[in-house]
Design a protein around this motif. Sequence first.
Motif, short mmCIF file in Angstrom:
data_model
loop_
_atom_site.label_atom_id
_atom_site.label_comp_id
_atom_site.label_asym_id
_atom_site.label_seq_id
_atom_site.Cartn_x
_atom_site.Cartn_y
_atom_site.Cartn_z
N PHE A 1 20.61 -31.87 1.10
CA PHE A 1 20.64 -30.42 0.68
C PHE A 1 21.66 -30.23 -0.62
N TYR A 2 22.62 -30.86 -0.49
CA TYR A 2 23.81 -30.71 -1.55
C TYR A 2 23.20 -31.66 -2.83
N LEU A 3 22.68 -32.83 -2.55
CA LEU A 3 22.20 -33.56 -3.68
C LEU A 3 21.05 -32.65 -4.28
N LYS A 4 20.21 -32.11 -3.70
CA LYS A 4 19.17 -31.35 -4.28
C LYS A 4 19.88 -30.12 -5.09
N LYS A 5 20.65 -29.38 -4.49
CA LYS A 5 21.44 -28.24 -5.02
C LYS A 5 22.08 -28.60 -6.23
N LEU A 6 22.96 -29.74 -6.19
CA LEU A 6 23.86 -30.22 -7.62
C LEU A 6 22.63 -30.77 -8.42
N GLY A 7 21.81 -31.31 -7.89
CA GLY A 7 20.76 -31.75 -8.93
C GLY A 7 20.27 -30.57 -9.96
N ARG A 8 19.53 -29.37 -8.80
CA ARG A 8 19.25 -28.32 -9.93
C ARG A 8 20.14 -27.63 -10.76
N MET A 9 21.56 -27.93 -10.59
CA MET A 9 22.76 -27.47 -11.08
C MET A 9 22.72 -28.50 -12.60
N GLY A 10 22.19 -29.64 -12.79
CA GLY A 10 22.36 -30.34 -13.75
C GLY A 10 23.18 -31.54 -13.63
N PHE A 11 23.90 -31.69 -12.31
CA PHE A 11 24.93 -32.84 -12.18
C PHE A 11 24.44 -34.12 -11.95
N GLU A 12 23.27 -34.34 -11.39
CA GLU A 12 22.63 -35.65 -11.17
C GLU A 12 23.44 -36.51 -10.21
N PRO A 13 23.76 -35.87 -9.12
CA PRO A 13 24.50 -36.61 -8.03
C PRO A 13 23.74 -37.75 -7.56
N GLN A 14 24.35 -38.86 -6.99
CA GLN A 14 23.69 -39.90 -6.40
C GLN A 14 24.29 -39.97 -4.92
N PRO A 15 23.37 -40.43 -4.05
CA PRO A 15 23.57 -40.60 -2.74
C PRO A 15 24.85 -41.42 -2.73
N GLY A 16 25.86 -41.11 -1.56
CA GLY A 16 26.97 -41.52 -1.69
C GLY A 16 28.16 -40.79 -2.33
N GLU A 17 27.68 -39.77 -3.25
CA GLU A 17 28.68 -38.92 -3.71
C GLU A 17 28.95 -37.72 -3.20
N ILE A 18 28.47 -37.58 -1.86
CA ILE A 18 28.61 -36.05 -1.52
C ILE A 18 29.38 -36.27 -0.26
N MET A 19 30.32 -35.63 -0.10
CA MET A 19 31.15 -35.45 1.36
C MET A 19 31.46 -34.12 1.63
N THR A 20 31.26 -33.74 3.02
CA THR A 20 31.61 -32.32 3.65
C THR A 20 32.78 -32.43 4.39
N SER A 21 33.49 -31.22 4.71
CA SER A 21 34.32 -30.91 5.81
C SER A 21 33.77 -31.52 7.03
N GLY A 22 32.60 -31.48 7.51
CA GLY A 22 32.08 -32.00 8.67
C GLY A 22 31.83 -33.51 8.46
N ASP A 23 32.04 -34.30 7.54
CA ASP A 23 31.96 -35.61 7.48
C ASP A 23 33.20 -36.17 7.88
N VAL A 24 34.37 -35.11 7.43
CA VAL A 24 35.81 -35.51 7.52
C VAL A 24 36.11 -35.51 9.11
N THR A 25 35.71 -34.30 9.64
CA THR A 25 36.05 -34.05 10.96
C THR A 25 35.06 -35.22 11.76
N ALA A 26 34.00 -35.23 11.49
CA ALA A 26 33.14 -36.39 12.34
C ALA A 26 34.01 -37.68 12.41
N GLU A 27 34.38 -38.04 11.08
CA GLU A 27 35.08 -39.43 10.94
C GLU A 27 36.32 -39.33 11.72
#
Length: 182
Positions: free
Chosen positions: A30-56
């Motif tokens: 979801f965030y890859l697509k959203k940031l892509g639409r905004m022009g940032f061209e994010p790559q897999p592995g460049e996204i992290m959420t507070s949920g990721d930190v909590t799960a880890e």
Amino acid sequence: DCAVSFIRRLRENGKKILFFTNNASNVHEFYLKKLGRMGFEPQPGEIMTSGDVTAEFLRRERSGKKVYLVGTDQLRSEFEESGISLSDGTDENVDIVVTSFDTSLSYRKLERACTYVRRGAEYFSTHPDLNCPTENGFIPDSGAIAALITASTGVKPMYFGKPYRETVDMISEITGEAKENM
């Protein structure tokens, strides 16, 4: 536009990029697509959420503990994929309660979370944000849900996400960059 060109310049200069959001309600795609639409061209592995930190944190520091999660279906799936043992709310007791932004929040979920916390479960929250901005204005976010549970139980959660240390530590670990270089 300035942010997009800034990120582009960082990439051109060989800098590592990591987009971090406290919003734990969606999956990385979801965030890859959203940031892509905004022009940032994010790559897999460049996204992290507070949920990721909590799960880890749960995987590393509370392995094998039973968790009651108040969060979106997407966050639930992420936790399950991380190997976290989740309660459906029918257990007599759980070890940990985690709350987050939850668009399907119900009185039953709140009651279960409060009951488990009162019975001694550790209490964590993915992030402290009180309000979530939307196109139609602000709506209650994770911090508001945590505030309700704290008001009922007297127990404050351990928060993850920005601006907490666990998030900076994990970003440092994933990127291989020292905190003072970020």
